[in-house]
Design a protein around this motif. Structure first.
Motif, short mmCIF file in Angstrom:
data_model
loop_
_atom_site.label_atom_id
_atom_site.label_comp_id
_atom_site.label_asym_id
_atom_site.label_seq_id
_atom_site.Cartn_x
_atom_site.Cartn_y
_atom_site.Cartn_z
N ALA A 86 -12.24 -2.46 2.10
CA ALA A 86 -12.45 -3.16 0.84
C ALA A 86 -13.93 -3.48 0.70
O ALA A 86 -14.68 -3.48 1.69
CB ALA A 86 -11.62 -4.44 0.83
N LEU A 101 -8.34 -0.88 4.71
CA LEU A 101 -7.43 -0.36 3.69
C LEU A 101 -6.56 0.75 4.26
O LEU A 101 -7.05 1.65 4.95
CB LEU A 101 -8.23 0.18 2.50
CG LEU A 101 -9.18 -0.79 1.81
CD1 LEU A 101 -9.86 -0.10 0.62
CD2 LEU A 101 -8.44 -2.05 1.34
N SER A 118 -4.75 -4.03 2.21
CA SER A 118 -5.26 -3.84 0.86
C SER A 118 -6.39 -4.84 0.61
O SER A 118 -6.63 -5.75 1.40
CB SER A 118 -4.15 -4.04 -0.18
OG SER A 118 -3.79 -5.41 -0.27
N ASP A 119 -7.07 -4.66 -0.50
CA ASP A 119 -8.16 -5.57 -0.87
C ASP A 119 -7.57 -6.89 -1.35
O ASP A 119 -6.95 -6.97 -2.40
CB ASP A 119 -8.99 -4.92 -1.98
CG ASP A 119 -10.20 -5.76 -2.37
OD1 ASP A 119 -10.39 -6.85 -1.79
OD2 ASP A 119 -10.97 -5.31 -3.24
N THR A 148 0.83 -1.21 0.00
CA THR A 148 0.00 0.00 0.00
C THR A 148 0.86 1.26 0.00
O THR A 148 0.50 2.26 -0.63
CB THR A 148 -0.96 0.02 1.20
OG1 THR A 148 -0.23 -0.01 2.43
CG2 THR A 148 -1.90 -1.17 1.15
N THR A 204 -9.38 -9.65 -1.92
CA THR A 204 -10.48 -10.46 -2.41
C THR A 204 -10.05 -11.46 -3.48
O THR A 204 -10.49 -12.61 -3.50
CB THR A 204 -11.60 -9.56 -2.98
OG1 THR A 204 -12.04 -8.67 -1.97
CG2 THR A 204 -12.76 -10.39 -3.48
N THR A 232 -13.92 -8.59 4.09
CA THR A 232 -13.53 -7.22 3.73
C THR A 232 -12.12 -7.05 4.28
O THR A 232 -11.52 -7.99 4.80
CB THR A 232 -14.48 -6.15 4.32
OG1 THR A 232 -14.09 -4.84 3.83
CG2 THR A 232 -14.46 -6.12 5.83
#
Length: 357
Positions: A288, A252, A237-238, A44, A240, A249
């Motif tokens: 996220a 972030l 961070s995301d 990030t 997913t 989730t």
């Protein structure tokens, strides 16, 4: 766009020097504790560095070194950056504090920024941090509502105040909606070690955890969760894409606006050392996308909490709260002072286990 990667490893950076430039851009240097590909903390910061380049174009030149150990390596790299004409240096991990201040004292005309730091001995050292505990209150609420085994696993890095307050915040909010909930914490003593993080995730699942949280940087825990058919929250961070079914989730880390603002101040000649701690309302802490596996009513409750924290109507550490030993910490309606949070070295009442020394 002018950009220079200093070197991939701290171990071989000692002889580095930048060539002089006729039309000097503003130079911003970054040192990272982990690899830029960790998809967590370092990732990030590096995404924000790239956003900095995109925002300023050729007016700014950035450089970075990843996998920088605390101590002599960090001091050597920051010294090389300063000697090479770097105007502002971002040291992006808690343990760089002594190193930043040692180097800053020798280069008073260079701006130094230390993420999650608390040591501010030199006049040209600025501190910045994010109120991650706000985000952990939200995921704690979700976890407390969704767990079926009443056991939540937490993969922790180092027992520093930032990590301890995150555990406490998540636990308090899970416990508030599920009195039967228990937290099990595994300390891995690393910010980024996929193998250790995966082993910790597997151990927690064996202990009955059906939801995992992490304060470590790799995607290993969410991947293990996906493989084992349980839920998990990502970090920084995301994540997913690494666990589309299991990733509920993630909190972030949004550094872009701060980096742009501080580099702009250097360019304008207005940079001053400060000490900021931003949160959801400032946009430094985000979330996220929430997985459809989160029931609609729980998602709505989480969004209401986010809105209340952002509006200043709710503080995640609001009394009554006792310490783990039962002694009073916060009285009814009292909110935790920042000083208490930034030096937190205890679990709250109800947590099992001990905070390591």
């Amino acid at each position: 766009m002018k950009r220079r990667h200093l070197l991939a490893s701290a171990a071989v950076v000692a002889g580095l020097a930048f060539p002089a430039m006729a039309d000097d851009p503003t130079k911003a240097g970054f040192i990272y504790i982990g690899p830029v590909g960790d998809h967590g903390w370092t990732f990030t910061h590096d995404q924000a560095r790239e956003a900095l380049e995109e925002h300023f174009g050729d007016a700014v030149e950035t450089s970075y070194v990843e996998n920088v150990n605390y101590g002599p390596d960090a001091e050597r790299i920051m010294t090389q950056m300063a000697l090479s004409g770097t105007d502002i240096i971002f040291a992006t991990s808690f343990g760089y504090g002594p190193d930043v201040n040692n180097v800053a004292a020798r280069f008073p005309d260079v701006a130094f920024e230390h993420a999650t730091g608390y040591i501010q001995e030199a006049d040209n050292v600025s501190l910045y941090n994010a109120r991650f505990y706000e985000g952990r209150a939200v995921i704690g609420h979700i976890a407390g509502k969704m767990t079926e085994t009443n056991t939540i696993g937490y993969i922790a890095s180092f027992p520093i105040p930032e990590v301890i307050m995150g555990i406490n915040s998540a636990y308090l909010h899970a416990k508030a909606v599920n009195p039967d909930v228990e937290f099990r914490v595994v300390w891995v003593y690393s910010w980024y070690d996929p193998a250790q993080e995966a082993a910790a995730a597997e151990a927690l699942i064996e202990q009955g955890a059906d939801i995992l949280m992490q304060h470590t940087d790799s995607t290993a825990p969410v991947t293990v969760a996906q493989d084992q058919g349980i839920f998990a929250f990502g970090q920084a961070s995301d994540m997913t894409a690494f666990a589309p079914e299991s990733h509920l989730t993630a909190i972030l880390d949004v550094w872009d606006p701060y980096y742009i603002d501080r580099v702009q101040a250097v360019m304008d000649g207005t940079w001053e050392a400060g000490d900021i701690w931003h949160g959801i309302v400032d946009g430094m802490v985000g979330f996220a996308p929430m997985n459809d596996a989160i029931p609609e009513d729980i998602r709505a409750e989480a969004e209401e909490m986010i809105a209340a924290i952002s509006a200043g109507e709710y503080h995640p550490f609001t009394g009554p709260i006792n310490r783990q030993d039962g002694s009073a910490w916060l009285a009814e309606g009292e909110t935790a002072p920042d000083g208490d949070l930034l030096t937190m070295d205890f679990y709250v009442e109800g947590m099992t286990g001990e905070v390591p020394n």
